[in-house]
Design a protein around this motif. Structure first.
Motif, mmCIF file in Angstrom:
data_model
loop_
_atom_site.group_PDB
_atom_site.id
_atom_site.type_symbol
_atom_site.label_atom_id
_atom_site.label_comp_id
_atom_site.label_asym_id
_atom_site.label_seq_id
_atom_site.Cartn_x
_atom_site.Cartn_y
_atom_site.Cartn_z
ATOM 1 N N GLU A 583 0.826 -1.205 0.000
ATOM 2 C CA GLU A 583 0.000 0.000 0.000
ATOM 3 C C GLU A 583 0.864 1.260 0.000
ATOM 4 O OE1 GLU A 583 -3.193 0.461 -0.208
ATOM 5 O OE2 GLU A 583 -3.948 -1.573 -0.057
ATOM 6 N N LEU A 584 1.968 1.234 0.765
ATOM 7 C CA LEU A 584 2.829 2.413 0.887
ATOM 8 C C LEU A 584 3.966 2.410 -0.120
ATOM 9 C CD1 LEU A 584 3.076 2.618 4.798
ATOM 10 C CD2 LEU A 584 1.469 3.787 3.293
ATOM 11 N N SER A 585 4.064 1.307 -0.924
ATOM 12 C CA SER A 585 5.121 1.167 -1.946
ATOM 13 C C SER A 585 6.512 1.336 -1.335
ATOM 14 C CB SER A 585 4.915 2.176 -3.073
ATOM 15 O OG SER A 585 3.705 1.954 -3.736
ATOM 16 N N ILE A 586 6.735 0.648 -0.200
ATOM 17 C CA ILE A 586 8.045 0.713 0.456
ATOM 18 C C ILE A 586 8.563 -0.708 0.669
ATOM 19 C CG2 ILE A 586 7.719 2.937 1.599
ATOM 20 C CD1 ILE A 586 6.858 1.477 4.123
ATOM 21 N N PRO A 587 9.898 -0.915 0.639
ATOM 22 C CA PRO A 587 10.460 -2.255 0.858
ATOM 23 C C PRO A 587 10.443 -2.631 2.339
ATOM 24 C CG PRO A 587 12.218 -0.676 0.542
ATOM 25 C CD PRO A 587 10.933 0.081 0.348
ATOM 26 N N ILE A 588 10.596 -3.923 2.616
ATOM 27 C CA ILE A 588 10.631 -4.429 3.990
ATOM 28 C C ILE A 588 12.063 -4.857 4.323
ATOM 29 C CG2 ILE A 588 9.782 -6.205 5.573
ATOM 30 C CD1 ILE A 588 7.280 -6.417 3.796
ATOM 31 N N MET A 589 12.572 -4.401 5.451
ATOM 32 C CA MET A 589 13.873 -4.853 5.948
ATOM 33 C C MET A 589 13.639 -5.640 7.232
ATOM 34 S SD MET A 589 17.117 -5.147 5.663
ATOM 35 C CE MET A 589 17.474 -4.032 4.319
ATOM 36 N N ILE A 590 13.979 -6.927 7.205
ATOM 37 C CA ILE A 590 13.751 -7.806 8.352
ATOM 38 C C ILE A 590 15.020 -7.852 9.217
ATOM 39 C CG2 ILE A 590 13.239 -10.164 9.087
ATOM 40 C CD1 ILE A 590 11.738 -10.502 6.427
ATOM 41 N N TYR A 591 14.879 -7.519 10.490
ATOM 42 C CA TYR A 591 15.975 -7.631 11.467
ATOM 43 C C TYR A 591 15.710 -8.910 12.256
ATOM 44 C CZ TYR A 591 17.716 -2.870 10.708
ATOM 45 O OH TYR A 591 18.272 -1.734 10.163
ATOM 46 N N ALA A 592 16.539 -9.917 12.032
ATOM 47 C CA ALA A 592 16.287 -11.223 12.662
ATOM 48 C C ALA A 592 17.538 -12.086 12.587
ATOM 49 C CB ALA A 592 15.124 -11.924 11.956
ATOM 50 N N GLU A 593 17.467 -13.239 13.241
ATOM 51 C CA GLU A 593 18.520 -14.237 13.071
ATOM 52 C C GLU A 593 18.339 -14.932 11.726
ATOM 53 O OE1 GLU A 593 18.493 -16.857 16.396
ATOM 54 O OE2 GLU A 593 19.360 -15.375 17.766
ATOM 55 N N TYR A 594 19.394 -15.584 11.263
ATOM 56 C CA TYR A 594 19.372 -16.180 9.926
ATOM 57 C C TYR A 594 18.276 -17.243 9.793
ATOM 58 C CZ TYR A 594 20.906 -18.598 5.715
ATOM 59 O OH TYR A 594 20.944 -19.171 4.467
ATOM 60 N N LYS A 595 18.117 -18.078 10.823
ATOM 61 C CA LYS A 595 17.092 -19.136 10.768
ATOM 62 C C LYS A 595 15.688 -18.550 10.713
ATOM 63 C CE LYS A 595 19.667 -22.857 13.020
ATOM 64 N NZ LYS A 595 19.731 -23.775 14.172
ATOM 65 N N THR A 596 15.489 -17.468 11.483
ATOM 66 C CA THR A 596 14.191 -16.793 11.469
ATOM 67 C C THR A 596 13.893 -16.236 10.082
ATOM 68 O OG1 THR A 596 14.423 -16.193 13.795
ATOM 69 C CG2 THR A 596 12.856 -14.912 12.494
ATOM 70 N N HIS A 597 14.932 -15.640 9.472
ATOM 71 C CA HIS A 597 14.755 -15.072 8.130
ATOM 72 C C HIS A 597 14.391 -16.151 7.121
ATOM 73 C CE1 HIS A 597 16.452 -13.473 4.214
ATOM 74 N NE2 HIS A 597 15.479 -12.643 4.507
ATOM 75 N N GLN A 598 15.061 -17.282 7.190
ATOM 76 C CA GLN A 598 14.752 -18.394 6.275
ATOM 77 C C GLN A 598 13.301 -18.844 6.436
ATOM 78 O OE1 GLN A 598 17.972 -21.245 7.179
ATOM 79 N NE2 GLN A 598 18.563 -21.076 5.029
ATOM 80 N N THR A 599 12.864 -18.964 7.694
ATOM 81 C CA THR A 599 11.482 -19.386 7.958
ATOM 82 C C THR A 599 10.487 -18.378 7.396
ATOM 83 O OG1 THR A 599 12.248 -20.399 10.023
ATOM 84 C CG2 THR A 599 9.876 -20.121 9.765
ATOM 85 N N ILE A 600 10.773 -17.088 7.576
ATOM 86 C CA ILE A 600 9.880 -16.038 7.071
ATOM 87 C C ILE A 600 9.798 -16.095 5.546
ATOM 88 C CG2 ILE A 600 9.613 -13.531 6.809
ATOM 89 C CD1 ILE A 600 10.736 -13.246 9.643
ATOM 90 N N GLN A 601 10.937 -16.295 4.891
ATOM 91 C CA GLN A 601 10.933 -16.402 3.424
ATOM 92 C C GLN A 601 10.079 -17.582 2.961
ATOM 93 O OE1 GLN A 601 15.196 -16.328 2.351
ATOM 94 N NE2 GLN A 601 14.753 -14.430 1.253
#
Length: 715
Positions: A583-601
């Motif tokens: 809606e806001l046409s902005i990118p998302i930057m995820i601050y997390a551990e590597y395993k958390t990032h993989q799960t989110i992807q």
């Protein structure tokens, strides 16, 4: 009496001259033709074009093609291109810009390659005439785009690359037109190329550097003047169209670029976007389609075999060239047949750009009357083919997307989500409601519910009446976005339990509350401790502090501590984060551990979420500076937290919201407690989460200290 009848008959002399009568006739056509043709499964667009043929100067001559018709027609065409740029999912467009470039190349080169030898060898025109006519085949107008927009698939990847390809191919063709005109006039020299390059560079700088800054300032300073926002947007569109014309390209390029420039500043769920769509689709765009029909002269078919042969040849080459381009796009990107049909349907209609090329060539005596007449017939045929192809494919895709979303919704138990907003300060409610409208699922039939908790005292009834009067303006605010509002006033001694009880009664999925009244996370809200609301409300809870307007945001920072992504409410939260990003046409930057990032992807891929997900690794969550160093003033911060008692809960995260509040007092900040998972998660999932003995000891001491502090306070 005789004078009256004479005057009455004069009003109906053909072509009509009374502007009121002309406008009322156009409105009746816009109203009735789609309704009547819908009964026999013919797209409404075709009804408007055929109506234009019938009432136009080459039909019953009810309307003359005068300056007023030309004005509304131009507005409608510019509106189509503007909406196409405005509704484009910029994250999707950026992610697929290479695909748009390749499709733009295909849809430009194939019609040109097929069309030139046909015109040069078969129809035996000279080089300039053949090349100009062949370049006309490469153009296309998004006549069928309103079908896609209406069915809600404007964000589909096939639509995104087609719209992106449209601007590329039309720009290329219109530059070719300028070159051929310069060549025919003998002006094709170094000065011509310098002038064209410099003027386009200046135009791009104004549109992408100057206009967004002015628009941001205007929307911020005149936030309450909603009607002025729409007038400002229209002014930008037509000014951009004028600048494009001055730069040496067609006005439609300017309108599309205006849409791209304003895209990040106008959320797709906003009241302003609703007004833009409503007025365009109700009036301006139908007027353009009627005017396209008024250009068609059916009698040219009877003027001789040459005109018929030219018209037939041009139509076949135009349709075949676009189909080949769509076919190769399908092969390269492995799209389905339905997506290929959608790309073909959107890109096969010839209207404005085509007519612009041919009329300029005809006036310059490069093209003859047969090409002009054949092009007008081509416009009618391709618009009909494009409308049928687009509607058939778009309906299939819309049905498939709806089935997939229902499956995902069923798996996440959010078939028909319900948002609850408890009111504390009326001044903050408008922003909380805007936020709710941005993240709300458009397919949900449930309203947004506004709740107030009134203390049980002698003033209870008066307070309820006061509340009902105060929420009227919020009902109007939501209705501008076509969202229903439900209002509830509840008498309760304890506001926290009142909110919790109401959220269960209406089966809400999301509860949105404002930031505490005083500074400090543990201060009172609604007269109760925030902890009380967090622990009593087991739904997804959003605690929001909005310091600035959403148009100022440049990035969404999503802070996700370890294992919080495994909670039962995380899928819903991620969907809302991605929707907010779109809606806001902005990118998302995820601050997390590597395993958390993989799960989110993996979750994002399973849910088919189209969002640009960046990643920054966080190893030491107790080190506040490692999180805060790269956060900028225009970042929207979303912090995913867990309630006490959840398996993913760690006491070190209790202090982070307070630190964020102090360190980023200018940022918009959202704390999210996803739906309670205290009963549904196994400890086995967290075997790899280790903490040093010192950290564990400090946490234990800290918890004991808090407990002693509470006892002393009570005493």
């Amino acid at each position: 009496m005789i004078e009256f009848f004479k005057h009455f008959l004069q009003e109906f002399e053909l072509p009509l001259s009374n502007p009121v009568l002309i406008f009322s006739l156009i409105l009746f056509i816009i109203l009735l033709s789609p309704i009547l043709l819908k009964k026999i499964n013919i797209p409404g667009i075709i009804g408007l074009i055929i109506s234009g043929v019938i009432i136009g100067p080459h039909g019953l001559n009810i309307l003359a093609k005068n300056s007023a018709v030309d004005l509304f027609s131009t507005i409608g065409l510019l509106y189509i291109m503007f909406i196409a740029g405005l509704e484009l999912d910029m994250n999707e467009f950026k992610a697929n810009r290479n695909k748009s470039l390749l499709f733009g190349f295909f849809t430009f080169i194939f019609p040109l390659t097929i069309g030139f030898p046909v015109c040069y060898y078969l129809l035996q025109y000279d080089f300039n005439a053949s090349f100009l006519t062949a370049s006309m085949f490469a153009t296309h107008t998004l006549v069928a785009y309103p079908i896609v927009s209406k069915l809600g698939i404007a964000k589909n990847q096939a639509v995104a690359i087609t719209v992106g390809g449209t601007i590329l191919t039309d720009t290329a063709v219109l530059i070719i037109l300028a070159v051929i005109m310069g060549s025919s006039q003998g002006n094709l020299n170094q000065a011509f190329w310098i002038k064209l390059t410099v003027s386009l560079a200046i135009f791009s700088a104004i549109m992408f550097l100057v206009i967004p800054r002015i628009a941001k300032w205007f929307f911020k300073k005149l936030e309450s003047e909603k009607h002025a926002h729409y007038i400002f947007v229209l002014s930008v569109v037509f000014f951009a169209a004028f600048l494009a014309e001055v730069a040496g390209v067609e006005p439609i390029i300017g309108a599309f670029v205006a849409g791209l420039a304003l895209n990040p500043l106008i959320p797709h769920s906003s009241a302003l976007m609703n007004r833009i769509d409503f007025i365009g689709n109700s009036l301006f765009i139908p007027f353009f389609l009627i005017s396209v029909g008024m250009l068609v002269d059916i009698s040219v078919i009877l003027s001789g075999p040459t005109a018929l042969i030219v018209a037939g040849t041009l139509s076949v080459v135009a349709i075949f060239g676009k189909w080949i381009a769509a076919f190769f796009t399908q092969i390269v990107f492995k799209y389905t047949k339905t997506e290929r049909q959608l790309i073909f349907g959107l890109s096969s209609a010839h209207a404005a750009a085509t007519l612009a090329v041919i009329l300029v060539g005809f006036k310059a005596k490069i093209l003859d009357e047969n090409i002009l007449n054949g092009t007008i017939i081509l416009i009618l045929i391709t618009c009909i083919v494009a409308s049928f192809a687009t509607e058939k494919a778009a309906k299939k895709i819309a049905i498939c997307e709806e089935e997939v979303s229902h499956e995902d919704a069923h798996s996440d138990q959010i078939l028909d989500e319900h948002i609850l907003i408890p009111l504390a300060k009326t001044s903050a409610t408008a922003t909380l409601l805007d936020f709710a409208l941005l993240i709300k699922d458009k397919k949900s039939s449930n309203p947004v519910t506004l709740l107030t908790i009134v203390p049980n005292n002698d003033q209870a009834e008066k307070n309820i009446l006061k509340y009902r009067k105060a929420v009227d303006k919020f009902v109007i605010q939501a209705s501008a976005s076509e969202v229903k509002i439900n209002t509830i006033a509840r008498i309760d001694h304890n506001p926290a339990s009142g909110i919790a009880r109401t959220s269960k009664e209406i089966m809400s999925d999301i509860v949105i509350i404002g930031w505490p009244r005083k500074t400090g996370f543990l201060d009172k809200i609604f007269g109760e401790n925030v902890d009380s609301i967090i622990n009593n409300v087991d739904k997804s809870l959003f605690i929001c502090r909005f310091q600035k307007t959403f148009i100022e945001e440049k990035r969404l920072v999503f802070i996700c501590p370890p294992f919080s992504e495994r909670g039962v409410g995380f899928h819903l939260l991620l969907q809302k984060i991605c929707r907010l990003s779109q809606e806001l046409s902005i990118p998302i930057m995820i601050y997390a551990e590597y395993k958390t990032h993989q799960t989110i992807q993996q979750i994002a891929a399973n849910l088919k979420l189209n969002a640009k997900l960046g990643f920054k690794s966080i190893m030491d969550w107790d080190d506040f500076e490692s999180i805060s160093d790269e956060i900028k003033p225009n970042d929207l911060i979303v912090f995913n937290l867990s309630r006490k008692g959840s398996v993913s809960y760690q006491s070190i995260f209790d202090r982070l919201p307070q630190k964020f509040e102090r360190s980023f007092d200018d940022n918009n900040l959202i704390l999210v407690y996803a739906q309670d998972d205290r009963k549904g998660t196994s400890m086995d999932a967290y075997e790899d989460f280790t903490a040093t003995p010192l950290t564990k000891g400090l946490e234990a001491i800290e918890q004991i200290g808090r407990g002693l502090g509470n006892i002393l306070k009570k005493n």
